[in-house]
Write a protein that holds these residues in place. Sequence first.
Motif, mmCIF file in Angstrom:
data_model
loop_
_atom_site.group_PDB
_atom_site.id
_atom_site.type_symbol
_atom_site.label_atom_id
_atom_site.label_comp_id
_atom_site.label_asym_id
_atom_site.label_seq_id
_atom_site.Cartn_x
_atom_site.Cartn_y
_atom_site.Cartn_z
ATOM 1 N N LEU A 63 0.816 -1.226 0.000
ATOM 2 C CA LEU A 63 0.000 0.000 0.000
ATOM 3 C C LEU A 63 0.840 1.262 0.000
ATOM 4 O O LEU A 63 0.344 2.339 -0.295
ATOM 5 C CB LEU A 63 -0.926 -0.011 1.216
ATOM 6 C CG LEU A 63 -1.864 -1.209 1.316
ATOM 7 C CD1 LEU A 63 -2.630 -1.179 2.628
ATOM 8 C CD2 LEU A 63 -2.802 -1.250 0.127
ATOM 9 N N ARG A 64 2.108 1.125 0.331
ATOM 10 C CA ARG A 64 2.985 2.290 0.445
ATOM 11 C C ARG A 64 3.882 2.489 -0.770
ATOM 12 O O ARG A 64 4.685 3.424 -0.787
ATOM 13 C CB ARG A 64 3.854 2.146 1.689
ATOM 14 C CG ARG A 64 3.024 2.064 2.957
ATOM 15 C CD ARG A 64 3.915 1.803 4.124
ATOM 16 N NE ARG A 64 3.144 1.657 5.341
ATOM 17 C CZ ARG A 64 3.657 1.281 6.478
ATOM 18 N NH1 ARG A 64 4.944 1.009 6.571
ATOM 19 N NH2 ARG A 64 2.900 1.164 7.538
ATOM 20 N N ILE A 65 3.780 1.620 -1.767
ATOM 21 C CA ILE A 65 4.629 1.766 -2.962
ATOM 22 C C ILE A 65 4.393 3.132 -3.574
ATOM 23 O O ILE A 65 3.259 3.531 -3.827
ATOM 24 C CB ILE A 65 4.338 0.655 -3.993
ATOM 25 C CG1 ILE A 65 4.785 -0.694 -3.452
ATOM 26 C CG2 ILE A 65 5.033 0.941 -5.325
ATOM 27 C CD1 ILE A 65 4.386 -1.879 -4.311
ATOM 28 N N GLY A 66 5.472 3.854 -3.780
ATOM 29 C CA GLY A 66 5.386 5.171 -4.396
ATOM 30 C C GLY A 66 5.051 6.302 -3.447
ATOM 31 O O GLY A 66 4.879 7.430 -3.871
ATOM 32 N N THR A 67 4.959 6.003 -2.153
ATOM 33 C CA THR A 67 4.683 7.063 -1.194
ATOM 34 C C THR A 67 5.912 7.235 -0.298
ATOM 35 O O THR A 67 6.858 6.468 -0.374
ATOM 36 C CB THR A 67 3.463 6.722 -0.305
ATOM 37 O OG1 THR A 67 3.842 5.686 0.600
ATOM 38 C CG2 THR A 67 2.267 6.303 -1.139
ATOM 39 N N HIS A 68 5.869 8.188 0.557
ATOM 40 C CA HIS A 68 6.968 8.405 1.492
ATOM 41 C C HIS A 68 6.616 7.871 2.870
ATOM 42 O O HIS A 68 7.334 8.108 3.830
ATOM 43 C CB HIS A 68 7.337 9.883 1.564
ATOM 44 C CG HIS A 68 7.875 10.391 0.264
ATOM 45 N ND1 HIS A 68 9.122 10.024 -0.201
ATOM 46 C CD2 HIS A 68 7.333 11.165 -0.682
ATOM 47 C CE1 HIS A 68 9.317 10.587 -1.382
ATOM 48 N NE2 HIS A 68 8.245 11.285 -1.696
ATOM 49 N N GLU A 69 5.525 7.126 2.969
ATOM 50 C CA GLU A 69 5.103 6.589 4.264
ATOM 51 C C GLU A 69 6.111 5.624 4.843
ATOM 52 O O GLU A 69 6.283 5.548 6.038
ATOM 53 C CB GLU A 69 3.753 5.874 4.130
ATOM 54 C CG GLU A 69 2.596 6.791 3.893
ATOM 55 C CD GLU A 69 1.314 6.000 3.767
ATOM 56 O OE1 GLU A 69 1.078 5.133 4.624
ATOM 57 O OE2 GLU A 69 0.559 6.265 2.827
ATOM 58 N N ILE A 70 6.786 4.865 3.983
ATOM 59 C CA ILE A 70 7.741 3.864 4.475
ATOM 60 C C ILE A 70 8.894 4.557 5.188
ATOM 61 O O ILE A 70 9.296 4.140 6.265
ATOM 62 C CB ILE A 70 8.259 2.968 3.343
ATOM 63 C CG1 ILE A 70 7.110 2.076 2.853
ATOM 64 C CG2 ILE A 70 9.416 2.111 3.797
ATOM 65 C CD1 ILE A 70 7.446 1.168 1.725
ATOM 66 N N ALA A 71 9.400 5.611 4.608
ATOM 67 C CA ALA A 71 10.526 6.331 5.244
ATOM 68 C C ALA A 71 10.105 6.849 6.617
ATOM 69 O O ALA A 71 10.853 6.785 7.572
ATOM 70 C CB ALA A 71 10.972 7.477 4.348
ATOM 71 N N ALA A 72 8.875 7.326 6.702
ATOM 72 C CA ALA A 72 8.402 7.857 7.984
ATOM 73 C C ALA A 72 8.168 6.732 8.987
ATOM 74 O O ALA A 72 8.331 6.917 10.182
ATOM 75 C CB ALA A 72 7.116 8.652 7.765
ATOM 76 N N ALA A 73 7.774 5.534 8.495
ATOM 77 C CA ALA A 73 7.467 4.419 9.390
ATOM 78 C C ALA A 73 8.710 3.687 9.838
ATOM 79 O O ALA A 73 8.682 2.961 10.818
ATOM 80 C CB ALA A 73 6.507 3.448 8.683
#
Length: 182
Positions: free
Chosen positions: A171-181
């Motif tokens: 669900l996070r592909i292409g977003t910056h959510e992973i870096a924040a998580a």
Amino acid sequence: MLTISLHQAGCFPPGSGWIRENGAGDGTGYAINVPLPPGTGHAGYLHSMTEVVLPALERFAPDLILLANGFDANVFDPMARQMLTADSYRAMTRMLTNAADRLCHGRLVAAHEGGYSPFYVPYCTLAFLEELAGTTTRITDPLAAVVAEYAAEPLQPHQKAVIDEAAQLVLRIGTHEIAAAS
């Protein structure tokens, strides 16, 4: 580029390929590792395909799928302890070719990259190639009856937990959510 890896946790190289390792810099979020517990077999790998690999490909919408096809997850491999059969490889290949047909006009390039059982890798490879080519040689796997019970092993809760955790990354592909998580 998106990379997805289904592999035995902590096997090779030791200490790498964990879920939290999901890219760096501009590539953050474009690496999905699914470090499966030793003994994860047919059911676990197919569940990984349906819950992680195929949804990630759908979300990413590739122009081409490059497959580093390791046969070292086979039931007789001396290095890993996964339980895949020739039929497991056949089923996963079918899933990938269908995805390639649907997503990128059938563009799928594969390279053989592992598998160390000299008596079983040929049957896994044959199943893969037959499915890729859409044909059969009618050569039967002489060990199919021996390994059939391995392929019948149900998905275990501890295997599903890892797959479900990895599926959240899709669900996070292409977003910056992973870096924040992270």
